[in-house]
Write a protein that holds these residues in place. Structure first.
Motif: not given
Length: 409
Positions: A312-317, A319-326
């Motif tokens: 998750i951390i790597r994906g967020a770093r 891919n700037p178009t990814l939004q992670v909502i926890v």
């Protein structure tokens, strides 16, 4: 940003590739969260100078605790007993809401699919999805002997109308169970000239019944485990089992290990076929977060699993178009989740941790469960029913006979 409003969420859901990560908290209506089981088993895997049979006794006790609280309740889910109604109702509401959102999706470019990643091994999603007659892809294909393959995910399905020959995409849910399932079983299957292990679908609860019986036989040999157990102290005071006790413990563990699940340990896997599929499914999870304009909603997941957390951390770093909502279960867990995900340090600022409003009264403290999240965040996105008319006007029309031409004039 520490909050999100309905319009912002509506734009995200309508215009992004949708994916969810559901943890143990999503099924907490019936299944208890793991707690420190992973830490206990990791500790027992280390060399503490204790006798091997003593360690096995304590380890079997931990697995018995895990089986009784996380695995065995699946029997009530499959048979849809009253005790499982709450968790099934939660998943019905969740899946029904998402299906409606997919049907009414305004974008014709994005496919009508949702990827449901879960670390849970229960069957609540499958049972609820089948009741609603949704298109649920669990990775199995075949009629006579359904076999599992990660390559089965991502298939887009369409339906053609019989009368006008119109082709329309069918909303679909890809259910990707990262840690396996109680409905999985391993079997040697012949493929042409060779034989290899494969994961097959097992819809009955015969193995669970067998393990439950072996657990009952070994009950007097096992130590009582609860959330407050100090595993170090328990191991230091544990006694070596005698020959007859070892037979009972080995019988219980031998049958428990027939389950095709990824056990809650740091090394995660024991069976080669599960090892391979575990990595395949993690790769799908990673690839999903690399898609342009994607959103990952995380519900009921503590982010303790380091394999998934790092992805998750790597994906967020990257891919700037990814939004992670926890979604944090409790307001006190917001900062904990932020720290585990390095949310405040995310270069793209695309990890958002949401928690329920804080309350001075502990009894009135709101919590974010799958049920409450569905109701508070996703149901408001559904199209509203047409508004009833404030008044009705009765209009009466009278049609006169047409004029006829008089030819004599």
């Amino acid at each position: 940003m520490s909050h999100i409003n309905v319009e912002e969420l509506r734009d995200i859901v309508q215009d992004a590739h949708l994916s969810f990560l559901l943890g143990a908290g999503a099924s907490a209506d019936l299944f208890e969260p793991l707690g420190d089981v992973e830490n206990w088993l990791t500790y027992l895997a280390q060399d503490h100078g204790a006798d091997g049979s003593t360690v096995k006794r304590v380890r079997a006790s931990v697995y018995a605790y895990f089986f009784e609280r996380v695995i065995d309740p699946n029997t009530s889910v499959v048979s849809e007993q009253a005790g499982a109604e709450a968790v099934l109702d939660t998943y019905r509401s969740f899946l029904r809401t998402l299906n409606t959102l997919l049907v009414r999706r305004r974008s014709s470019i994005l496919d009508k699919q949702v990827s449901l990643f879960t670390t849970n091994i229960d069957l609540a999603t499958e049972v609820a999805g089948e009741e609603l007659q949704l298109e649920l892809n669990d990775g199995f294909s075949g009629r006579y002997l359904p076999l599992f393959s990660a390559s089965n995910f991502g298939t887009v399905k369409s339906r053609r109308s019989l009368q006008y020959d119109n082709l329309a995409e069918v909303p679909a849910f890809n259910l990707i169970k990262l840690h396996g399932s109680t409905s999985w079983a391993t079997r040697s299957i012949g493929f042409g000239q060779e034989t290899r292990d494969a994961i097959v679908f097992n819809s009955n609860t015969a193995l669970l019944d067998l393990i439950r019986g072996k657990l009952k036989e070994a009950d007097q040999v096992l130590y009582e485990i609860d959330k407050k157990t100090n595993i170090e102290e328990l191991l230091s005071n544990a006694e070596e089992p005698d020959a007859s006790q070892r037979v009972l413990l080995e019988s219980f563990m031998a049958n428990y290990e027939k389950l095709a699940i990824v056990n809650p340990t740091k090394d995660k896997f024991g069976l080669t076929v599960l090892n391979q599929n575990y990595y395949d499914l993690l790769r799908i999870f990673s690839n999903t977060m690399e898609k342009e304009n994607s959103v990952l909603f995380v519900i009921g997941f503590s982010c303790r699993d380091e394999h998934i957390r790092e992805l998750i951390i790597r994906g967020a770093r990257t891919n700037p178009t990814l939004q992670v909502i926890v979604f944090a279960y409790h307001s006190s867990e917001v900062q904990v989740l932020k720290d585990r995900l390095s949310a405040d340090l995310a270069a793209n600022g695309n990890i958002l941790v949401l928690g329920p409003p804080e309350s001075y009264d502990a009894e009135d403290q709101e919590t974010y469960t799958l049920r409450s999240i569905t109701k508070a965040f996703f149901e408001p996105l559904l199209p509203k029913a047409p508004r009833k008319a404030d008044s009705v006007v009765d209009v009466r029309l009278k049609i006169a006979a047409p004029l006829e031409r008089d030819d004599d004039q």
